[in-house]
Motif scaffolding. Structure first.
Motif, PDB file in Angstrom:
ATOM      1  N   LEU A  49      -6.771  -0.698  -1.066  1.00 40.35           N
ATOM      2  CA  LEU A  49      -6.057   0.361  -1.980  1.00 40.35           C
ATOM      3  C   LEU A  49      -5.306   1.524  -2.017  1.00 40.35           C
ATOM      4  CD1 LEU A  49      -6.085  -0.512  -5.349  1.00 40.35           C
ATOM      5  CD2 LEU A  49      -9.094   0.361  -5.481  1.00 40.35           C
ATOM      6  N   ASN A  50      -5.623   2.619  -0.999  1.00 38.04           N
ATOM      7  CA  ASN A  50      -5.733   3.856  -1.001  1.00 38.04           C
ATOM      8  C   ASN A  50      -4.282   3.672  -1.208  1.00 38.04           C
ATOM      9  OD1 ASN A  50      -7.762   5.468  -1.178  1.00 38.04           O
ATOM     10  ND2 ASN A  50      -8.792   5.394   0.791  1.00 38.04           N
ATOM     11  N   ILE A  51      -3.677   3.133  -0.033  1.00 36.63           N
ATOM     12  CA  ILE A  51      -1.544   2.610  -0.004  1.00 36.63           C
ATOM     13  C   ILE A  51      -1.185   2.512  -1.083  1.00 36.63           C
ATOM     14  CG2 ILE A  51      -0.515   1.193   1.375  1.00 36.63           C
ATOM     15  CD1 ILE A  51      -2.378   1.667   4.207  1.00 36.63           C
ATOM     16  N   VAL A  52      -1.972   1.625  -1.879  1.00 36.64           N
ATOM     17  CA  VAL A  52      -0.828   0.980  -2.721  1.00 36.64           C
ATOM     18  C   VAL A  52      -1.329   2.095  -4.099  1.00 36.64           C
ATOM     19  CG1 VAL A  52      -1.777  -0.323  -5.342  1.00 36.64           C
ATOM     20  CG2 VAL A  52      -1.669  -1.817  -2.755  1.00 36.64           C
ATOM     21  N   VAL A  53      -2.305   2.707  -4.146  1.00 36.46           N
ATOM     22  CA  VAL A  53      -2.281   4.013  -5.367  1.00 36.46           C
ATOM     23  C   VAL A  53      -1.715   4.898  -4.508  1.00 36.46           C
ATOM     24  CG1 VAL A  53      -3.654   6.462  -5.642  1.00 36.46           C
ATOM     25  CG2 VAL A  53      -4.598   3.536  -5.908  1.00 36.46           C
ATOM     26  N   GLY A  54      -1.587   5.407  -3.233  1.00 39.03           N
ATOM     27  CA  GLY A  54      -0.511   6.286  -3.186  1.00 39.03           C
ATOM     28  C   GLY A  54       0.906   6.010  -3.187  1.00 39.03           C
ATOM     29  N   VAL A  55       1.354   4.699  -2.876  1.00 35.63           N
ATOM     30  CA  VAL A  55       2.679   4.432  -3.111  1.00 35.63           C
ATOM     31  C   VAL A  55       3.388   4.231  -4.637  1.00 35.63           C
ATOM     32  CG1 VAL A  55       4.692   2.389  -3.155  1.00 35.63           C
ATOM     33  CG2 VAL A  55       2.744   2.543  -0.673  1.00 35.63           C
ATOM     34  N   ILE A  56       1.875   3.843  -5.140  1.00 33.52           N
ATOM     35  CA  ILE A  56       2.408   4.276  -6.647  1.00 33.52           C
ATOM     36  C   ILE A  56       2.249   5.323  -7.312  1.00 33.52           C
ATOM     37  CG2 ILE A  56       1.581   3.123  -9.000  1.00 33.52           C
ATOM     38  CD1 ILE A  56       1.198   0.152  -7.762  1.00 33.52           C
ATOM     39  N   GLY A  57       1.982   5.841  -6.606  1.00 32.90           N
ATOM     40  CA  GLY A  57       1.503   7.469  -7.220  1.00 32.90           C
ATOM     41  C   GLY A  57       3.161   8.220  -6.682  1.00 32.90           C
ATOM     42  N   GLY A  58       3.725   7.580  -5.736  1.00 37.16           N
ATOM     43  CA  GLY A  58       4.907   8.432  -5.532  1.00 37.16           C
ATOM     44  C   GLY A  58       6.105   7.764  -6.228  1.00 37.16           C
ATOM     45  N   LEU A  59       5.813   6.447  -7.032  1.00 40.51           N
ATOM     46  CA  LEU A  59       6.960   5.586  -7.535  1.00 40.51           C
ATOM     47  C   LEU A  59       6.024   6.701  -8.790  1.00 40.51           C
ATOM     48  CD1 LEU A  59       6.647   1.783  -7.198  1.00 40.51           C
ATOM     49  CD2 LEU A  59       8.829   3.897  -6.457  1.00 40.51           C
ATOM     50  N   LEU A  60       5.975   7.335  -9.753  1.00 39.52           N
ATOM     51  CA  LEU A  60       5.279   7.592 -10.683  1.00 39.52           C
ATOM     52  C   LEU A  60       5.811   9.342 -11.027  1.00 39.52           C
ATOM     53  CD1 LEU A  60       3.637   7.850 -13.351  1.00 39.52           C
ATOM     54  CD2 LEU A  60       1.432   8.575 -12.513  1.00 39.52           C
ATOM     55  N   LEU A 100      12.900   6.825  -1.754  1.00 38.74           N
ATOM     56  CA  LEU A 100      13.495   5.750  -1.748  1.00 38.74           C
ATOM     57  C   LEU A 100      14.278   5.499  -0.393  1.00 38.74           C
ATOM     58  CD1 LEU A 100      14.955   4.012  -5.196  1.00 38.74           C
ATOM     59  CD2 LEU A 100      12.682   3.841  -3.735  1.00 38.74           C
ATOM     60  N   GLY A 101      14.538   7.254   0.287  1.00 40.59           N
ATOM     61  CA  GLY A 101      15.412   7.740   1.271  1.00 40.59           C
ATOM     62  C   GLY A 101      14.178   7.300   2.619  1.00 40.59           C
ATOM     63  N   ILE A 102      13.267   7.469   2.662  1.00 44.56           N
ATOM     64  CA  ILE A 102      12.744   6.839   3.879  1.00 44.56           C
ATOM     65  C   ILE A 102      12.013   5.261   4.262  1.00 44.56           C
ATOM     66  CG2 ILE A 102      11.670   9.341   3.880  1.00 44.56           C
ATOM     67  CD1 ILE A 102       8.885   7.869   1.991  1.00 44.56           C
ATOM     68  N   GLY A 103      11.719   4.395   5.348  1.00 47.09           N
ATOM     69  CA  GLY A 103      11.307   3.989   5.439  1.00 47.09           C
ATOM     70  C   GLY A 103       9.753   3.600   4.765  1.00 47.09           C
ATOM     71  N   ILE A 104      10.251   2.225   5.147  1.00 46.74           N
ATOM     72  CA  ILE A 104       8.800   1.044   4.465  1.00 46.74           C
ATOM     73  C   ILE A 104       7.600   1.640   5.183  1.00 46.74           C
ATOM     74  CG2 ILE A 104       8.940  -0.886   6.087  1.00 46.74           C
ATOM     75  CD1 ILE A 104       7.636  -0.774   2.563  1.00 46.74           C
ATOM     76  N   VAL A 105       7.525   1.872   6.626  1.00 45.39           N
ATOM     77  CA  VAL A 105       6.860   2.292   7.359  1.00 45.39           C
ATOM     78  C   VAL A 105       6.079   3.527   6.637  1.00 45.39           C
ATOM     79  CG1 VAL A 105       5.806   3.322  10.049  1.00 45.39           C
ATOM     80  CG2 VAL A 105       7.095   0.606   9.761  1.00 45.39           C
ATOM     81  N   ALA A 106       7.358   5.034   6.831  1.00 47.82           N
ATOM     82  CA  ALA A 106       6.717   5.991   5.718  1.00 47.82           C
ATOM     83  C   ALA A 106       6.399   6.400   5.007  1.00 47.82           C
ATOM     84  CB  ALA A 106       8.178   6.966   5.712  1.00 47.82           C
ATOM     85  N   TRP A 107       6.729   4.856   3.645  1.00 44.33           N
ATOM     86  CA  TRP A 107       5.894   4.456   2.724  1.00 44.33           C
ATOM     87  C   TRP A 107       3.583   4.242   2.604  1.00 44.33           C
ATOM     88  CZ3 TRP A 107       7.026   4.008  -2.700  1.00 44.33           C
ATOM     89  CH2 TRP A 107       8.361   4.662  -2.874  1.00 44.33           C
ATOM     90  N   ILE A 108       3.799   3.770   4.262  1.00 42.28           N
ATOM     91  CA  ILE A 108       2.896   2.836   3.921  1.00 42.28           C
ATOM     92  C   ILE A 108       2.316   4.136   4.457  1.00 42.28           C
ATOM     93  CG2 ILE A 108       1.095   2.038   5.267  1.00 42.28           C
ATOM     94  CD1 ILE A 108       3.180  -0.658   5.066  1.00 42.28           C
ATOM     95  N   ILE A 109       2.932   5.226   5.445  1.00 36.60           N
ATOM     96  CA  ILE A 109       2.024   6.637   6.104  1.00 36.60           C
ATOM     97  C   ILE A 109       1.652   7.565   4.845  1.00 36.60           C
ATOM     98  CG2 ILE A 109       2.022   7.738   7.632  1.00 36.60           C
ATOM     99  CD1 ILE A 109       3.399   5.908   9.427  1.00 36.60           C
TER     100      ILE A 109
END
Length: 87
Positions: A34-45, A2-11
């Motif tokens: 879908l790759n972005i969504v899977v990666g972001v949700i995977g990061g949260l998980l 959560l310490g990184i920005g939204i652009v970093a989350w997307i990349i």
């Protein structure tokens, strides 16, 4: 993470989701979004799972955040594949 920005989350999420889809063999079924969504949700998980073991993901840096997203995305795709397999 959560310490990184939204652009970093997307990349980071997009890259981790894409590599995870290559690992799990689902790349032909997924697009960029879908790759972005899977990666972001995977990061949260992955971040949630590591926090259970007391690992501080937020201050670990970009590379550790990427690995967290990648492992979480592979786990997420494995769960999805387990539920969507035809019997």
């Amino acid at each position: 993470m959560l310490g990184i920005g939204i652009v970093a989350w997307i990349i980071i999420g997009g890259l981790a989701g894409w590599i995870a889809s290559k690992i799990k063999g689902t790349d032909a079924q997924q697009g960029l979004l879908l790759n972005i969504v899977v990666g972001v949700i995977g990061g949260l998980l992955g971040g949630w799972a590591l926090s259970l073991f007391g690992v501080d993901v937020e201050s670990a840096g970009w590379f550790f955040s990427f690995l967290t997203c990648l492992v979480g995305a592979v786990i997420l795709l494995s769960i999805v594949q387990a539920f969507t397999r035809k019997k």
